[in-house]
Enzyme design. Structure first.
Site, short mmCIF file in Angstrom:
data_model
loop_
_atom_site.label_atom_id
_atom_site.label_comp_id
_atom_site.label_asym_id
_atom_site.label_seq_id
_atom_site.Cartn_x
_atom_site.Cartn_y
_atom_site.Cartn_z
N HIS A 313 0.85 -1.18 0.00
CA HIS A 313 0.00 0.00 0.00
C HIS A 313 0.88 1.23 0.00
CE1 HIS A 313 -3.16 2.80 1.18
NE2 HIS A 313 -3.99 1.88 0.71
N ASP A 371 -7.98 -5.73 0.42
CA ASP A 371 -8.46 -6.55 -0.69
C ASP A 371 -8.03 -8.00 -0.61
OD1 ASP A 371 -9.87 -4.57 -1.92
OD2 ASP A 371 -8.07 -3.73 -2.84
N1 CMC Z 1 3.98 -7.51 -4.85
C1 CMC Z 1 5.32 -7.47 -5.06
N2 CMC Z 1 6.10 -6.40 -4.90
C2 CMC Z 1 5.49 -5.27 -4.51
C3 CMC Z 1 4.10 -5.20 -4.27
C4 CMC Z 1 3.34 -6.37 -4.47
N3 CMC Z 1 2.02 -6.38 -4.26
N4 CMC Z 1 3.78 -3.95 -3.90
C5 CMC Z 1 4.92 -3.24 -3.90
N5 CMC Z 1 5.96 -4.06 -4.26
C6 CMC Z 1 7.38 -3.67 -4.33
C7 CMC Z 1 7.69 -2.81 -5.52
O1 CMC Z 1 8.06 -3.61 -6.63
C8 CMC Z 1 8.83 -1.96 -5.00
O2 CMC Z 1 10.00 -2.76 -4.98
P1 CMC Z 1 11.45 -2.07 -5.25
O3 CMC Z 1 11.64 -1.08 -4.14
O4 CMC Z 1 12.40 -3.21 -5.21
O5 CMC Z 1 11.35 -1.43 -6.60
C9 CMC Z 1 8.45 -1.71 -3.55
O6 CMC Z 1 7.64 -2.85 -3.18
C10 CMC Z 1 7.67 -0.43 -3.32
O7 CMC Z 1 6.52 -0.48 -4.12
P2 CMC Z 1 5.93 0.72 -4.96
O8 CMC Z 1 5.33 0.19 -6.23
O9 CMC Z 1 6.94 1.82 -5.05
O10 CMC Z 1 4.79 1.19 -4.00
P3 CMC Z 1 3.59 2.13 -4.39
O11 CMC Z 1 3.27 2.91 -3.17
O12 CMC Z 1 3.87 2.92 -5.62
O13 CMC Z 1 2.42 1.10 -4.76
C11 CMC Z 1 0.55 -0.32 -4.60
C12 CMC Z 1 1.42 0.73 -3.88
C13 CMC Z 1 -0.70 -0.58 -3.77
C14 CMC Z 1 0.11 0.20 -5.96
C15 CMC Z 1 1.38 -1.62 -4.76
O14 CMC Z 1 1.78 -2.09 -3.50
C16 CMC Z 1 0.61 -2.70 -5.49
O15 CMC Z 1 0.55 -2.67 -6.74
N6 CMC Z 1 -0.02 -3.68 -4.77
C17 CMC Z 1 -0.80 -4.70 -5.39
C18 CMC Z 1 -2.14 -4.14 -5.77
C19 CMC Z 1 -3.05 -3.95 -4.58
O16 CMC Z 1 -3.24 -4.85 -3.76
N7 CMC Z 1 -3.69 -2.76 -4.52
C20 CMC Z 1 -4.70 -2.47 -3.51
C21 CMC Z 1 -4.36 -1.29 -2.64
S1 CMC Z 1 -5.47 -1.21 -1.23
C22 CMC Z 1 -6.99 -0.89 -1.88
C23 CMC Z 1 -7.13 0.52 -2.33
O17 CMC Z 1 -7.07 1.43 -1.46
O18 CMC Z 1 -7.32 0.75 -3.53
#
Ligand code: CMC
Length: 436
Positions: A313, A371
């Site tokens: 998140h 989720d």
């Molecule tokens: N699986 C694997 N790796 C992950 C995941 C995941 N679900 N989420 C983040 N990472 C890794 C990402 O690759 C990055 O790694 P590195 O530092 O080595 O490059 C690190 O963790 C930080 O992630 P980020 O993408 O910079 O984080 P963000 O804040 O931009 O993204 C997110 C947040 C929710 C989009 C992401 O965690 C994600 O895509 N999760 C899966 C989708 C999900 O479950 N979304 C629901 C969110 S809660 C409901 C809502 O409020 O909508």
């Protein structure tokens, strides 16, 4: 906003004059540096794609402490609201700032439950969609179309219009989601029944048919109501910011909420519950628990493009408090339905355990989000997977409206208009086509 005694000084290494920037304190959470005069005084913008460090507004509605894993609606912890209040009380709280007393609750419920029907003409509009359309495609269209059906509540600057649009949206979203569902399966629409609870009425519209009534089960209705409560608001997330930005142009509330629905659809946001269940189904089909190790290996491989859906998140760097409550509901629902041995649930629990111990997830502070469990609960209740995000939209509608109304009521609000760092071609002349 309370000004702080401390000021920030912005200095430049090329000798340009430095600038003092005011700092404001919130009631809790990080202070903000006010950069509104930055461009006028320095000719420079700030650069923050993805809004990693930018507060786009001040707000009194929802507060998240991502490190603690804390979520407050108007100061009340989500854990207390989920246990002591129902969804419509939560709606009242989000909209008006305080929890209702018994009289206020009765009158609010009465108002919402007497706006549940939609204009009969809407079913003919719905008929224009393909039967196999994704429910979120249909919902984006239906919510946007409300402004064509309810002309008398489209002036966003008129508080009475905003109030009636709010009640209409909250009241009609369950009817629209259920209609979208019935349309895809070719069953007749079921009209709302206003003496049922908000969640019970929704479930009846989903599952009853003209030949067989649906008797809402208390445990399942409570679970649905909790899903609604946990999704009701989440401060300035992508869809809420979309609603604020869209509404900032002065467009009508239905159009602004339709923009939120469209944004929510994405798998990184509201679409994650559907994506999470599809992911669990894929692992299940490939061999279930035995295949978790292989799947986790793929997730950790940056080139695979595979993510562990329902994990991670932007704000929570701890267990999402909503996920804890949803996990509890999951046990309750599966117990009620005798599905404790549901292989998908067992797979989810095992996947969660392994991921929580894995260095990759620990180092990045990736925890289950709401989720991860909400899909399993909805599936057990009988909600088809493609409808999950539409139910999220139904629940989030009140948060979008509360945030939109807060913005419109803010005397300092302006149309949202981000700036950019332009890195494309500089001015050049168009050559005649033969010379290009
Ligand atoms: N699986 C694997 N790796 C992950 C995941 C995941 N679900 N989420 C983040 N990472 C890794 C990402 O690759 C990055 O790694 P590195 O530092 O080595 O490059 C690190 O963790 C930080 O992630 P980020 O993408 O910079 O984080 P963000 O804040 O931009 O993204 C997110 C947040 C929710 C989009 C992401 O965690 C994600 O895509 N999760 C899966 C989708 C999900 O479950 N979304 C629901 C969110 S809660 C409901 C809502 O409020 O909508």
């Amino acid at each position: 906003m309370t000004p702080s005694d401390v000021k920030a000084t912005l200095a430049f290494s090329d000798g340009s004059p430095s600038m003092e920037l005011p700092i404001y304190k919130g009631s809790i959470g990080p202070d903000v540096i006010d950069i509104r005069k930055l461009y006028a005084q320095t000719g420079k913008f700030t650069y923050d794609p993805g809004f990693l460090s930018t507060a786009s507004c001040n707000s009194t509605i929802t507060y998240i402490d991502g490190d603690k894993g804390e979520l407050l609606y108007r100061g009340y912890p989500i854990e207390q609201l989920a246990v002591n209040c129902d969804y419509l009380e939560t709606c009242y709280l989000l909209l008006y700032g305080e929890l209702p007393n018994a009289d206020q609750k009765a009158s609010f419920n009465d108002r919402v439950m007497h706006h549940t029907m939609v204009n009969e003409q809407m079913q003919f509009f719905l008929r224009g969609f393909r039967r196999d359309a994704h429910p979120m495609a249909v919902m984006t269209g239906l919510v946007g179309a409300l402004s064509a059906f309810y002309h008398d509540s489209t002036d966003i600057n008129n508080p009475e219009h905003r109030e009636i649009a709010a009640i209409r949206l909250i009241a009609k979203m369950p009817t629209l989601v259920a209609m979208a569902y019935k349309y895809t399966i070719g069953q007749p629409y079921i009209y709302p029944k206003n003496d049922l609870s908000y969640a019970g009425n929704f479930m009846r519209m989903m599952f009853a048919t003209p030949c067989e009534d649906y008797k809402p089960n208390d445990v399942l209705v409570r679970a649905m109501d909790r899903i609604f409560t946990l999704h009701a608001d989440h401060e300035q997330n992508a869809s809420t910011s979309t609603v604020r930005l869209c509404g900032s142009s002065g467009t009508n509330p239905f159009a602004a909420i339709a923009a939120g629905v469209a944004c929510l659809w994405g798998p990184a946001h509201g679409g994650a519950n559907e994506a999470c269940l599809n992911m669990l189904a894929d692992i299940q089909n490939q061999g279930g628990v035995a295949k978790i190790g292989e799947f986790i290996k793929q997730v950790k491989d940056k080139n695979s493009g595979v993510k562990l859906m329902g994990f991670g998140h932007r704000v929570y760097k701890n267990y999402d408090p909503r996920a804890k409550l949803m996990r509890e509901t999951c046990h309750e629902v599966l117990g009620e339905l005798g599905l404790q041995n549901d292989p998908m649930f067992k797979l989810a629990m095992e996947l969660e355990k392994i991921a929580l111990e894995d260095e990759y997830f620990v180092a990045r502070k990736l925890y289950p989000n709401v989720d991860f469990y909400s899909g399993i609960v909805q599936r057990a209740i009988g909600i088809p997977v493609p409808l999950f995000t539409a139910i999220f939209a139904l629940a989030r509608t009140v948060g979008w409206i509360a945030q939109l109304n807060e913005m419109i009521g803010d005397p300092e609000y302006k149309i949202g208009r981000p700036r950019q760092l332009f890195v494309g071609a500089t001015s050049r002349d168009v050559k005649p086509i033969g010379q290009r």
